[in-house]
Design a protein around this motif. Structure first.
Motif, PDB file in Angstrom:
ATOM      1  N   UNK A  26      14.528  -3.710  33.719  1.00  0.00           N
ATOM      2  CA  UNK A  26      15.179  -3.541  32.420  1.00  0.00           C
ATOM      3  C   UNK A  26      16.680  -3.418  32.645  1.00  0.00           C
ATOM      4  N   UNK A  27      17.445  -4.326  32.038  1.00  0.00           N
ATOM      5  CA  UNK A  27      18.888  -4.350  32.314  1.00  0.00           C
ATOM      6  C   UNK A  27      19.674  -3.626  31.222  1.00  0.00           C
ATOM      7  N   UNK A  28      20.988  -3.793  31.228  1.00  0.00           N
ATOM      8  CA  UNK A  28      21.882  -3.050  30.331  1.00  0.00           C
ATOM      9  C   UNK A  28      21.692  -3.395  28.859  1.00  0.00           C
ATOM     10  N   UNK A  29      21.111  -4.564  28.591  1.00  0.00           N
ATOM     11  CA  UNK A  29      20.840  -4.943  27.204  1.00  0.00           C
ATOM     12  C   UNK A  29      19.567  -4.278  26.689  1.00  0.00           C
ATOM     13  N   UNK A  30      18.797  -3.686  27.620  1.00  0.00           N
ATOM     14  CA  UNK A  30      17.480  -3.206  27.261  1.00  0.00           C
ATOM     15  C   UNK A  30      16.445  -4.305  27.381  1.00  0.00           C
ATOM     16  N   UNK A  31      16.855  -5.444  27.932  1.00  0.00           N
ATOM     17  CA  UNK A  31      15.945  -6.579  28.097  1.00  0.00           C
ATOM     18  C   UNK A  31      15.097  -6.397  29.357  1.00  0.00           C
ATOM     19  N   UNK A  32      13.811  -6.691  29.238  1.00  0.00           N
ATOM     20  CA  UNK A  32      12.908  -6.638  30.388  1.00  0.00           C
ATOM     21  C   UNK A  32      12.877  -8.019  31.031  1.00  0.00           C
TER      22      UNK A  32
END
Length: 288
Positions: A26-32
């Motif tokens: 999970x990155x800084x965008x909240x994207x998995x």
């Protein structure tokens, strides 16, 4: 049938091994972001991410970097894919990466994903972020979590050593740290501000203004810092700025002008933050 059963049994360990390598980050965008296996062809579009990948022992997986990534020396010969904010998408695609690492401020994230590339967005802005990004990168790279902890402990120990080397006489020095001549400054909430605080210095730019605010030049005049830290690239004409002759640091010549190489160390939130702390500590000592 027996042969098929034996083949199926033989395939099980491989299937389990492949499943064990697959991961979700999970990155800084909240994207998995699903990664079927640790990436072997990586493009980094932020110098601090380039340096962190190398600090975790995966420099050999880099196939391209942004134009500003220049440390360690081994990355200087890699293909460059433009700047971090506006990279060259065609150049990135041509490198056939299985992962692109970039900052949240980059403008091409969605376009790269639309082209089928895996993208992980990471952008450290303070000490806690640096530690978190190292942990995330260790997971992405498939290296042990202990590797990230080792890198962070080395950073933390170096910052502490720089702080402990300073006498009480230089502590509480009121510092203005300029990022560029716009002027953008490093505030208390930034990783630079946090390092200054650990050194015992006082930042004239409060956390309420954000990590790297653009200031009205008059703000600096009114704050009247004891010491100015600035890169030589943006320090030209500093003394001639309107009203700046009244600033204590300018009147007394208490200005540290960092070389381009030193500035690179200072403004990158990554494995060289201990070295940055030493540069700031030396400035505090030399200009007391």
């Amino acid at each position: 049938m027996k042969l098929l059963a034996r083949l199926a049994l033989c395939a099980l360990p491989l299937a389990f091994a492949l499943a064990a390598q697959a991961l979700v980050v999970t990155d800084e965008r909240g994207a998995a972001v699903d990664l079927p296996k640790p990436p072997q062809r990586i493009v980094t579009l932020l110098p601090s991410l380039t340096e962190s990948v190398c600090a975790l022992g995966a420099c050999d997986r880099l196939v391209g970097v942004d134009r500003y990534s220049n440390w360690p020396a081994s990355v200087r010969g890699l293909p460059q894919a433009g700047g971090g904010i506006d990279p060259n998408v065609e150049a990135i695609v041509a490198l056939k990466p299985d992962l692109v690492l970039l900052a949240k401020s980059s403008r091409v994230t969605e376009r790269l994903e639309a082209l089928g590339l895996k993208v992980v967005v990471l952008e450290p802005k303070n000490h806690a972020d640096v530690r978190r990004v190292l942990d995330a990168l260790a997971k992405v790279l498939g290296v042990g979590a202990g590797d990230a902890q080792t890198v962070w402990r080395a950073i933390d120990a170096s910052v502490s050593a720089a702080a402990q080397s300073l006498p009480e006489s230089v502590k509480r020095t009121r510092v203005y740290f300029e990022i560029n001549s716009a002027p953008y400054a490093a505030g208390e909430a930034s990783f630079i501000g946090e390092t200054l605080a650990r050194l015992g210095a006082r930042n004239i730019v409060p956390a309420a203004l954000g990590p790297f605010p653009k200031l009205n030049p008059e703000f600096v005049v009114r704050a009247d810092p004891d010491l100015i830290m600035v890169g030589e690239r943006s320090a030209q004409g500093l003394e001639q700025r309107p009203g700046w002759s009244r600033i204590k640091a300018v009147r007394e010549g208490r200005i540290c002008r960092f070389t381009a190489e030193q500035s690179d160390v200072l403004v990158r939130p990554g494995p060289r933050m201990g070295e940055a702390a030493r540069l700031m500590a030396d400035c505090l000592l030399e200009r007391r």
